[in-house]
Design a protein around this motif. Structure first.
Motif, mmCIF file in Angstrom:
data_model
loop_
_atom_site.group_PDB
_atom_site.id
_atom_site.type_symbol
_atom_site.label_atom_id
_atom_site.label_comp_id
_atom_site.label_asym_id
_atom_site.label_seq_id
_atom_site.Cartn_x
_atom_site.Cartn_y
_atom_site.Cartn_z
ATOM 1 N N LYS A 43 34.542 -12.944 -16.491
ATOM 2 C CA LYS A 43 35.382 -13.783 -15.675
ATOM 3 C C LYS A 43 34.765 -14.147 -14.393
ATOM 4 N N THR A 44 35.138 -15.205 -13.534
ATOM 5 C CA THR A 44 34.783 -15.454 -12.651
ATOM 6 C C THR A 44 35.354 -14.610 -11.357
ATOM 7 N N ASP A 45 34.315 -14.072 -10.526
ATOM 8 C CA ASP A 45 35.051 -13.087 -9.457
ATOM 9 C C ASP A 45 34.444 -13.454 -7.914
ATOM 10 N N PHE A 46 35.247 -14.087 -7.155
ATOM 11 C CA PHE A 46 34.872 -14.617 -5.898
ATOM 12 C C PHE A 46 33.902 -13.514 -5.235
ATOM 13 N N ALA A 47 34.285 -12.360 -4.961
ATOM 14 C CA ALA A 47 33.599 -11.462 -4.294
ATOM 15 C C ALA A 47 32.175 -11.204 -4.799
ATOM 16 N N ALA A 69 38.809 -21.384 0.147
ATOM 17 C CA ALA A 69 39.577 -21.910 -0.933
ATOM 18 C C ALA A 69 38.873 -21.326 -2.140
ATOM 19 N N LYS A 70 38.995 -19.937 -2.376
ATOM 20 C CA LYS A 70 38.565 -18.986 -3.506
ATOM 21 C C LYS A 70 38.895 -19.736 -4.742
ATOM 22 N N GLN A 71 40.000 -20.196 -4.914
ATOM 23 C CA GLN A 71 40.547 -20.468 -6.110
ATOM 24 C C GLN A 71 39.667 -21.891 -6.708
ATOM 25 N N ASP A 72 38.794 -22.583 -5.769
ATOM 26 C CA ASP A 72 38.087 -23.912 -6.180
ATOM 27 C C ASP A 72 36.977 -23.332 -6.730
ATOM 28 N N LEU A 73 36.431 -21.929 -6.734
ATOM 29 C CA LEU A 73 35.234 -21.670 -7.403
ATOM 30 C C LEU A 73 34.968 -21.986 -8.772
ATOM 31 N N TYR A 74 36.120 -21.986 -9.608
ATOM 32 C CA TYR A 74 36.138 -22.107 -11.003
ATOM 33 C C TYR A 74 37.611 -22.964 -11.159
ATOM 34 N N ASP A 75 37.297 -24.123 -11.866
ATOM 35 C CA ASP A 75 38.793 -24.700 -12.148
ATOM 36 C C ASP A 75 38.615 -25.537 -13.330
ATOM 37 N N PHE A 76 37.917 -24.818 -14.378
ATOM 38 C CA PHE A 76 37.832 -25.450 -15.815
ATOM 39 C C PHE A 76 38.997 -25.284 -16.516
ATOM 40 N N ALA A 84 32.877 -33.170 -15.360
ATOM 41 C CA ALA A 84 32.581 -32.437 -14.201
ATOM 42 C C ALA A 84 33.666 -31.645 -13.742
ATOM 43 N N PHE A 85 33.571 -30.498 -13.616
ATOM 44 C CA PHE A 85 34.473 -29.427 -12.901
ATOM 45 C C PHE A 85 33.700 -28.201 -12.300
ATOM 46 N N ALA A 86 34.420 -27.386 -11.440
ATOM 47 C CA ALA A 86 33.939 -26.439 -10.530
ATOM 48 C C ALA A 86 33.509 -25.160 -11.658
ATOM 49 N N THR A 87 32.390 -24.542 -11.360
ATOM 50 C CA THR A 87 32.096 -23.287 -11.732
ATOM 51 C C THR A 87 30.986 -22.753 -10.746
ATOM 52 N N PRO A 88 30.437 -21.328 -10.662
ATOM 53 C CA PRO A 88 29.741 -20.932 -10.088
ATOM 54 C C PRO A 88 28.256 -21.778 -10.014
ATOM 55 N N ARG A 89 27.750 -22.363 -11.384
ATOM 56 C CA ARG A 89 26.757 -22.802 -11.479
ATOM 57 C C ARG A 89 26.793 -24.290 -10.975
ATOM 58 N N THR A 90 28.117 -25.130 -10.894
ATOM 59 C CA THR A 90 28.041 -26.315 -10.451
ATOM 60 C C THR A 90 28.173 -26.215 -8.789
ATOM 61 N N TRP A 91 28.988 -25.396 -8.268
ATOM 62 C CA TRP A 91 28.706 -25.082 -6.587
ATOM 63 C C TRP A 91 27.094 -24.895 -6.237
ATOM 64 N N THR A 92 26.491 -24.376 -7.173
ATOM 65 C CA THR A 92 25.021 -24.123 -6.883
ATOM 66 C C THR A 92 24.104 -25.552 -6.978
ATOM 67 N N PHE A 93 24.639 -26.310 -7.782
ATOM 68 C CA PHE A 93 24.110 -27.840 -7.676
ATOM 69 C C PHE A 93 24.714 -28.470 -6.485
ATOM 70 N N VAL A 94 25.787 -28.166 -6.176
ATOM 71 C CA VAL A 94 26.162 -28.844 -4.653
ATOM 72 C C VAL A 94 25.348 -28.186 -3.592
ATOM 73 N N SER A 95 25.253 -27.091 -3.738
ATOM 74 C CA SER A 95 24.262 -26.573 -2.523
ATOM 75 C C SER A 95 22.731 -27.081 -2.527
ATOM 76 N N GLN A 96 22.224 -27.235 -3.848
ATOM 77 C CA GLN A 96 20.956 -27.942 -3.879
ATOM 78 C C GLN A 96 21.069 -29.166 -3.575
ATOM 79 N N LEU A 120 38.004 -32.173 -5.945
ATOM 80 C CA LEU A 120 37.388 -31.170 -5.146
ATOM 81 C C LEU A 120 36.069 -31.811 -4.394
ATOM 82 N N ALA A 121 35.515 -32.619 -4.836
ATOM 83 C CA ALA A 121 34.812 -33.284 -3.955
ATOM 84 C C ALA A 121 35.112 -33.823 -2.631
ATOM 85 N N VAL A 122 36.155 -34.438 -2.714
ATOM 86 C CA VAL A 122 37.105 -35.206 -1.587
ATOM 87 C C VAL A 122 37.475 -33.980 -0.701
ATOM 88 N N LYS A 123 38.126 -32.872 -1.373
ATOM 89 C CA LYS A 123 38.463 -31.879 -0.307
ATOM 90 C C LYS A 123 37.166 -31.184 0.062
#
Length: 171
Positions: A43-47, A69-76, A84-96, A120-123
């Motif tokens: 499971k995804t865990d923000f901490a 917005a911790k709830q936006d870490l994973y929204d599958f 396209a949906f948010a996961t820790p992996r795709t947020w890493t893509f955003v960072s890159q 999520l991109a707009v937010k």
């Protein structure tokens, strides 16, 4: 063993896969094979993600936004047709993208939407716009800036994360 090669005794095999309910490309594992595994669901865990993200220099805007917005870490959503949906992996893509891209805002939002989804991109980009108007973290830490004009809560999360990154780099 793998074929004729015998693995050393301290080798442990680990496999990862998707559940059938995830609408991924899955095949039902034969029962005798399944019986040879220990099955765990992750499971995804923000901490935990936050600790990992800071250690791995994930862009401070990503960590700052997700701290708010911790709830936006994973929204599958397996019922959604979105690719396209948010996961820790795709947020890493955003960072890159933020670290490597020198494109205009419209192109950047399209690239980010292609990783975490349009909503999520707009937010996220709205959050970035507000947080970009904040003073530099080093100016706050050095005492040059004592009052903040912007009081937006999500921007404050980004500012705190930015100051933490600044302090981490100073050590």
């Amino acid at each position: 063993r793998v074929g004729k090669y015998h693995l050393p005794k301290n080798v442990v095999m680990v496999a990862a896969g998707n559940r059938e309910s995830d609408k991924g490309v899955t095949y039902r594992m034969p029962t005798p094979l399944a019986n040879r595994f220990i099955h765990l669901e992750m499971k995804t865990d923000f901490a935990s993600y936050q600790i990992w993200a800071v250690k791995n220099n994930i862009h401070q805007d990503v960590v700052g936004y997700l701290s708010f917005a911790k709830q936006d870490l994973y929204d599958f959503d397996s019922k959604s047709s979105s690719r396209a949906f948010a996961t820790p992996r795709t947020w890493t893509f955003v960072s890159q993208l933020l670290q490597d891209s020198e494109c205009d805002d419209e192109t950047l939002i399209n690239l980010i939407a292609g990783t975490i989804g349009e909503g999520l991109a707009v937010k996220f980009m709205a959050h970035r716009k507000i947080s970009s108007r904040l003073p530099q973290p080093e100016d706050i830490l050095s005492g040059k800036v004592k009052d903040l004009e912007i009081k937006e809560v999500s921007a404050m999360y980004s500012l705190v994360i930015s100051m933490c990154y600044e302090l981490k780099d100073a050590v």
